[in-house]
Design an enzyme around this catalytic site. Structure first.
Site, mmCIF file in Angstrom:
data_model
loop_
_atom_site.group_PDB
_atom_site.id
_atom_site.type_symbol
_atom_site.label_atom_id
_atom_site.label_comp_id
_atom_site.label_asym_id
_atom_site.label_seq_id
_atom_site.Cartn_x
_atom_site.Cartn_y
_atom_site.Cartn_z
ATOM 1 N NE ARG A 70 -1.396 2.993 -10.383
ATOM 2 C CZ ARG A 70 -1.056 2.326 -9.172
ATOM 3 N NH1 ARG A 70 -0.712 2.953 -8.221
ATOM 4 N NH2 ARG A 70 -1.281 0.713 -9.373
ATOM 5 C CB SER B 81 -2.992 0.169 -4.743
ATOM 6 O OG SER B 81 -2.744 -1.018 -4.071
ATOM 7 C CB SER C 73 8.554 -7.896 -3.904
ATOM 8 O OG SER C 73 9.563 -6.728 -4.406
HETATM 9 C C1 16G Z 1 3.908 -4.198 -7.883
HETATM 10 C C2 16G Z 1 4.650 -3.805 -9.161
HETATM 11 C C3 16G Z 1 5.475 -2.293 -9.167
HETATM 12 C C4 16G Z 1 4.980 -1.545 -8.675
HETATM 13 C C5 16G Z 1 3.129 -1.484 -7.789
HETATM 14 C C6 16G Z 1 2.786 -1.044 -7.629
HETATM 15 C C7 16G Z 1 6.508 -5.222 -10.769
HETATM 16 C C8 16G Z 1 7.575 -6.427 -10.532
HETATM 17 N N1 16G Z 1 5.724 -4.426 -9.836
HETATM 18 O O1 16G Z 1 4.763 -4.284 -7.206
HETATM 19 O O2 16G Z 1 6.422 -2.487 -10.849
HETATM 20 O O3 16G Z 1 5.468 -0.315 -8.642
HETATM 21 O O4 16G Z 1 3.043 -2.792 -7.432
HETATM 22 O O5 16G Z 1 1.734 -0.875 -6.192
HETATM 23 O O6 16G Z 1 5.481 -5.088 -11.209
HETATM 24 P P1 16G Z 1 0.192 -0.461 -6.382
HETATM 25 O O7 16G Z 1 -0.419 -1.045 -7.264
HETATM 26 O O8 16G Z 1 0.320 -1.068 -5.134
HETATM 27 O O9 16G Z 1 0.855 0.893 -5.984
HETATM 28 ZN ZN ZN Z 2 11.161 -6.392 -5.654
#
Ligand code: 16G
Ligand code: ZN
Length: 544
Positions: free
Chosen positions: A504, A506, A71
């Site tokens: 929260r 990650s 991504s």
């Molecule tokens: C992932 C998720 C995204 C979310 C991010 C949060 C998908 C396809 N991607 O990239 O939606 O915003 O994780 O990241 O679900 P974090 O848990 O590190 O904050």
């Molecule tokens: Zn993406």
């Protein structure tokens, strides 16, 4: 049980890889872990290949997708995700990915028993990858896992993540009343192109749009899509594609793309956009979209996922009213705790629609959206789409217009149900949606931004010894552990005008994220840093 031949084929194929010592893989927020060293992913990808086949068998030969992408992350990272995994399968993925290589075939057999899989069922898998250099090696490993387990598969080469979702949806609905489209890349462009023309029948796009493709797979795919869209002379969009270099692999997501623009709150340094010019950025696999422009005073203005959600919800709400079917459609907007409080207020007070908050991660939002006839869901970071229920599709397609105005609104709604990718958030489809809505409303990005004023916000990343002690509840807006920390956060936020803050763990990095917003920039910053300090103390075992 797998046949002895398959057991042996798995063991032989697995023997080619080396298990990265000391690593434990966990299925994260959106799939397998991404890692800065894609070499570490060999065994994970092998395991995901095995699992995809099992999952297809469990679903009586339904097509399962596997996407190889990291991504918005740097070019040297990679990752792999299943389209579309169910929560309880994440533990199976973790089990397989962490099995010693000479035991993978045994764990495979254990899973067959545990999940109760009929090995006589057919298994079908489609896969694709983004433009990362390591993609071809990883796809080769997928191929090995699928071949060893005698799974039927199709390699779609380079695709955006949403394109692969589209293919999976098409393949699994072929010949049913819910047929989604032609399961080819061309079918995808044709569907979007036709739908866009339908939605744009009575209007014209104003000005032009510059699209930053993060130097990822979205670039070549957007060039392709443009061939299926009406030209600017025909009332279509005059699109200028930038950051579409997929030849130099290191340029992927480097100082460009949706994540850069959203997190840095600035245009890519390479941007040559003039003031007030409409710009959009995709991320590396084209499932995130944000808009922005530079205003008359040279100030950067962001229109993120919250803005796309409010724009889409307001437009679809108006159309439903104009079509005379508003009473029959339950419209809802789904956000996460990261949505700006001003957007939630706008949805509830101005649009008079319900705003629901879910946990972070597309799967949670998508699930919640499905409870509405029209579920508009977006994360602030630009992931999102609009889902239409069976009832909504039936209502829209069977309504009898009582006037030309009603007819026009209905036709537009029908077009939207095809224009919007129902399988998953899709930056290319979302971009066409935004362009169409702005054309219908006759709005510039400035007018779009003018619908409400964002509260200043701040996001802070806090490194802690063990993030697993931070246990969130209430759609990740509150912490139930470590004890006492939430009370501190509550007390802090109550001191600020319109103060709101949460922390929260990650799901993708070893850190805790703190979000804060308040009536002024200095208050938001102050609140964020105080909450971050409280988190740090709690995380270091100090008195929270
Ligand atoms: C992932 C998720 C995204 C979310 C991010 C949060 C998908 C396809 N991607 O990239 O939606 O915003 O994780 O990241 O679900 P974090 O848990 O590190 O904050
Ligand atoms: Zn993406």
């Amino acid at each position: 049980m797998a046949s002895p031949a398959i057991h042996q084929a798995i063991t032989e194929a697995a023997a080619k890889y080396r298990f990265p010592e000391g690593r434990v893989f966990e299925y994260g927020t959106a799939g397998q872990p991404r890692t800065a060293n894609s070499d570490l992913l060999n065994t994970v990808v092998f395991a995901v290949g095995l699992l995809a086949g099992l999952r297809s068998k469990k679903l009586n030969g339904q097509w399962i997708g596997v996407m190889v992408t990291a991504s918005h992350n740097p070019a040297e990272d990679n990752g792999v995700k299943l389209v579309d995994p169910m929560a309880e399968w994440e533990t199976y993925a973790t089990k397989l990915a962490n099995a010693p290589l000479d035991k993978v075939a045994d764990v495979y057999n254990e899973l067959i028993k545990e999940i109760d899989i009929k090995m006589d069922n057919p298994a079908r898998v489609v896969f694709a990858r983004d433009t990362r250099a390591s993609g071809s090696r990883l796809v080769g490993i997928l191929n090995a896992a699928l071949s060893a387990t005698e799974v039927e598969f199709m390699d779609f080469k380079f695709m955006t993540t949403p394109q692969l979702h589209y293919i999976v949806r098409c393949k699994n609905t072929l010949g049913t009343p819910y047929e989604y489209g032609e399961p080819t890349e061309q079918g995808y462009y044709e569907k979007l192109g036709e739908a866009f023309k339908k939605v744009m029948r009575s209007v014209k796009v104003q000005g032009h749009l510059t699209v930053d493709c993060a130097n990822g797979v979205g670039g070549p795919k957007l060039h392709e899509l443009i061939k299926y869209l009406p030209s600017a002379e025909q009332g279509g969009i005059d699109i200028k594609v930038v950051n579409d270099n997929v030849i130099n692999p290191d340029s992927l997501n480097f100082e460009c793309g949706a994540d850069y623009v959203k997190t840095k709150q600035r245009a890519p340094p390479s941007s040559k956009a003039a003031p007030l010019e409409r710009c959009a950025s995709l991320d590396g696999d084209a499932d995130r979209l944000v808009y922005y422009y530079i205003d008359e005073n040279n100030v950067f203005r962001l229109l993120d996922g919250d803005r796309i959600a409010t724009l889409a919800a307001s437009f679809i709400g108006d159309l439903a009213r104009n079509a005379g079917i508003a009473q029959k459609l339950k419209i809802g907007v789904i956000q996460t705790a990261y949505a700006n409080g001003a957007s939630t207020d706008y949805i509830e007070k101005v649009l008079k629609l319900p705003a629901v908050c879910t946990k972070t991660g597309v799967k949670h939002l998508h699930h919640a959206a499905m409870r509405y006839d029209v579920g508009v869901y977006f994360e602030a970071n630009g992931h999102g789409t609009v889902t239409f229920s069976e009832n909504a599709l039936k209502t829209i397609k069977s309504a009898e217009p009582q006037s030309p105005a009603q007819q026009q609104a209905l036709e537009c709604l029908v077009g939207l149900t095809d224009l919007i990718n129902q399988a998953v958030g899709d930056a290319l489809s979302d971009m066409l949606l935004v362009e169409a809505i702005l054309a219908h409303k006759g709005w510039t990005t400035k007018e779009w931004l003018g619908t409400y004023t964002d509260l200043p916000s701040r996001l802070v990343r806090v490194e802690v010894a063990d993030r697993s002690i931070f246990k969130a509840v209430d759609a990740e807006r509150k912490l139930e552990s470590p004890p006492g920390l939430q009370d501190k956060i509550d007390a802090l936020q109550s001191r600020y005008n319109k103060g709101r803050s949460f922390a929260r763990a990650s799901g993708t990095e070893d850190a805790v994220r703190v979000y804060a917003e308040a009536a002024s920039r200095s208050e938001a910053d102050d609140l964020a840093s105080r909450v971050a300090n409280a988190v740090k103390e709690a995380g270091s075992g100090g008195d929270a």
